[in-house]
Design an enzyme around this catalytic site. Structure first.
Site, mmCIF file in Angstrom:
data_model
loop_
_atom_site.group_PDB
_atom_site.id
_atom_site.type_symbol
_atom_site.label_atom_id
_atom_site.label_comp_id
_atom_site.label_asym_id
_atom_site.label_seq_id
_atom_site.Cartn_x
_atom_site.Cartn_y
_atom_site.Cartn_z
ATOM 1 N N SER A 1 0.849 -1.194 0.000
ATOM 2 C CA SER A 1 0.000 0.000 0.000
ATOM 3 C C SER A 1 0.884 1.244 0.000
ATOM 4 O O SER A 1 1.846 1.346 0.763
ATOM 5 C CB SER A 1 -0.968 -0.020 1.186
ATOM 6 O OG SER A 1 -0.276 -0.144 2.394
ATOM 7 N N GLY B 1 -6.153 1.700 4.920
ATOM 8 C CA GLY B 1 -5.404 0.467 4.617
ATOM 9 C C GLY B 1 -6.204 -0.778 4.978
ATOM 10 O O GLY B 1 -6.198 -1.777 4.256
ATOM 11 N N ASP B 2 -6.913 -0.718 6.096
ATOM 12 C CA ASP B 2 -7.751 -1.854 6.521
ATOM 13 C C ASP B 2 -8.870 -2.065 5.503
ATOM 14 O O ASP B 2 -9.238 -3.194 5.167
ATOM 15 C CB ASP B 2 -8.365 -1.597 7.907
ATOM 16 C CG ASP B 2 -7.313 -1.224 8.941
ATOM 17 O OD1 ASP B 2 -6.146 -1.597 8.755
ATOM 18 O OD2 ASP B 2 -7.655 -0.543 9.927
HETATM 19 O O1 LIG Z 1 -2.279 -2.064 16.109
HETATM 20 P P1 LIG Z 1 -1.627 -0.794 15.701
HETATM 21 O O2 LIG Z 1 -0.524 -0.968 14.713
HETATM 22 O O3 LIG Z 1 -1.243 0.059 16.874
HETATM 23 O O4 LIG Z 1 -2.709 0.023 14.868
HETATM 24 C C1 LIG Z 1 -3.963 0.286 15.417
HETATM 25 C C2 LIG Z 1 -4.603 1.395 14.684
HETATM 26 O O5 LIG Z 1 -4.731 1.038 13.330
HETATM 27 C C3 LIG Z 1 -6.065 1.272 12.881
HETATM 28 O O6 LIG Z 1 -6.723 0.031 12.830
HETATM 29 C C4 LIG Z 1 -6.048 1.903 11.514
HETATM 30 O O7 LIG Z 1 -5.382 1.068 10.614
HETATM 31 C C5 LIG Z 1 -6.707 2.128 13.936
HETATM 32 O O8 LIG Z 1 -8.090 1.913 13.991
HETATM 33 C C6 LIG Z 1 -5.986 1.721 15.186
HETATM 34 O O9 LIG Z 1 -5.957 2.739 16.145
#
Ligand SMILES: O=P(O)(O)OC[C@H]1O[C@](O)(CO)[C@@H](O)[C@@H]1O
Length: 317
Positions: free
Chosen positions: A223, A259-260
């Site tokens: 991405s 990205g999700d």
């Molecule tokens: O698990 P990580 O890498 O801290 O990322 C969590 C964050 O990523 C997200 O899922 C976004 O990709 C947010 O909702 C969340 O706060």
């Protein structure tokens, strides 16, 4: 379409704050703020459920503030198989400025004990008996969980012949990649970490992406934020092929969750057996939609068909 298991080992409540401009060290006034259940696996689950898939969510949820997640899971229509752990699920702060710049403050998360971990493995074993079509493992690892435990978890799923779609970062990504998930979704910085060298241009990034697929993955989703996505996969001759998608330029409210959304869109297309090009077009448009709102992307907007048309796709040799 089969069931999907989406794991967030370290979910989060996202506190999304909209600001004109962030001034560090000053009192900043928000134009809007909201708290929503999130974390990468949960975001993927939310998108998949909205597109008609039966989704089970799991991982570790803090017992003390589980209620807000339970309500969201029921609204999304997903099955809750989270292991409850002591304390609160973390709160991650997302400061989104009018320019589209986002500053993230992600907390460490609730600590997971050896007993909690065993409970997760038992939950996973039980869910794997139901032959999910895919297992998504997304997000960081909570305190108490070491990267090699993630590797073992991927091995457990693979032993059932079920594809793992992995999206994580840092040491966890390196350990996860070594366990050979079917699909991984690094961004350019995470790919460079795997490569062990800075990747300065597109040619270098694509070469590293090819090497990573050749090292034993089926597919790689690279991405590139507003520049789109490269989807690297093995063609029927076993050669690595690359499809490149460029989204239309969007007005940005928040890039959190884009990205999700991309990963969920591609998995949706896979489960619906769409062609690669159709799937990439859909997922790129869905991810573009995500940036113009707080939260994940939606495909039920009036202009979604137009967004799909505006995505440019090319094959890269
Ligand atoms: O698990 P990580 O890498 O801290 O990322 C969590 C964050 O990523 C997200 O899922 C976004 O990709 C947010 O909702 C969340 O706060």
């Amino acid at each position: 379409m089969g069931m999907v298991l989406a794991l967030s080992l370290n979910p989060a409540l996202d506190l999304s704050v909209q600001l004109d401009t962030l001034v560090p060290g000053a009192i900043n006034r928000a134009s809007d703020s909201r708290m929503s259940p999130a974390g990468k696996g949960n975001n993927v689950a939310c998108v998949l459920a909205a597109h008609g898939h039966a989704v089970t969510v799991s991982g570790f949820l803090g017992r003390d503030n589980a209620g807000v997640f339970e309500r969201a899971f029921s609204d999304w229509g997903v099955t809750d198989a989270f292991v409850r752990v002591t304390g609160d699920t973390r709160i991650n702060i997302k400061l989104a400025e009018q320019t589209g710049r986002v500053s993230d403050i992600n907390a460490a998360g609730a600590r997971v004990s050896a007993d909690d971990w065993q409970q997760l493995e038992r939950t996973l074993e039980a869910r794997l008996q139901r032959s999910p079509a895919a297992v998504v493992i997304a997000g960081s690892l909570p305190p108490g969980v070491a990267p090699d435990q993630l590797g073992r978890l991927i091995g457990l799923v693979r032993a059932h012949g079920i594809p793992v779609w992995l999206d994580t970062s840092g040491e966890a990504l390196l350990a996860g990649l070594a366990a050979r998930p079917a699909v991984a979704k690094p961004n350019e910085h995470e790919l460079a970490e795997w490569a062990g060298v800075p990747l300065t241009g597109e040619a270098e990034r694509l070469a590293a992406a090819r090497r990573l697929v050749e090292s034993g993955l089926d597919e790689l989703i690279l991405s590139l934020g507003e520049h789109g996505v490269c989807w690297c996969y093995r063609d029927p001759d076993g050669q690595v092929a690359i499809l490149r998608a460029r989204p239309p330029r969007m007005p940005v409210v928040s890039t959190v969750g884009a990205g999700d959304t991309l990963l969920a869109g591609l998995l949706h297309a896979r489960l619906a057996q769409w062609s690669r090009e159709a799937g990439l077009r859909f997922a790129t448009a869905l991810s573009a939609d995500a940036v113009r709102r707080v939260g994940v992307g939606r495909s039920d907007g009036e202009d979604f068909a137009l967004l799909c048309e505006q995505v440019q796709i090319e094959s890269v040799s």
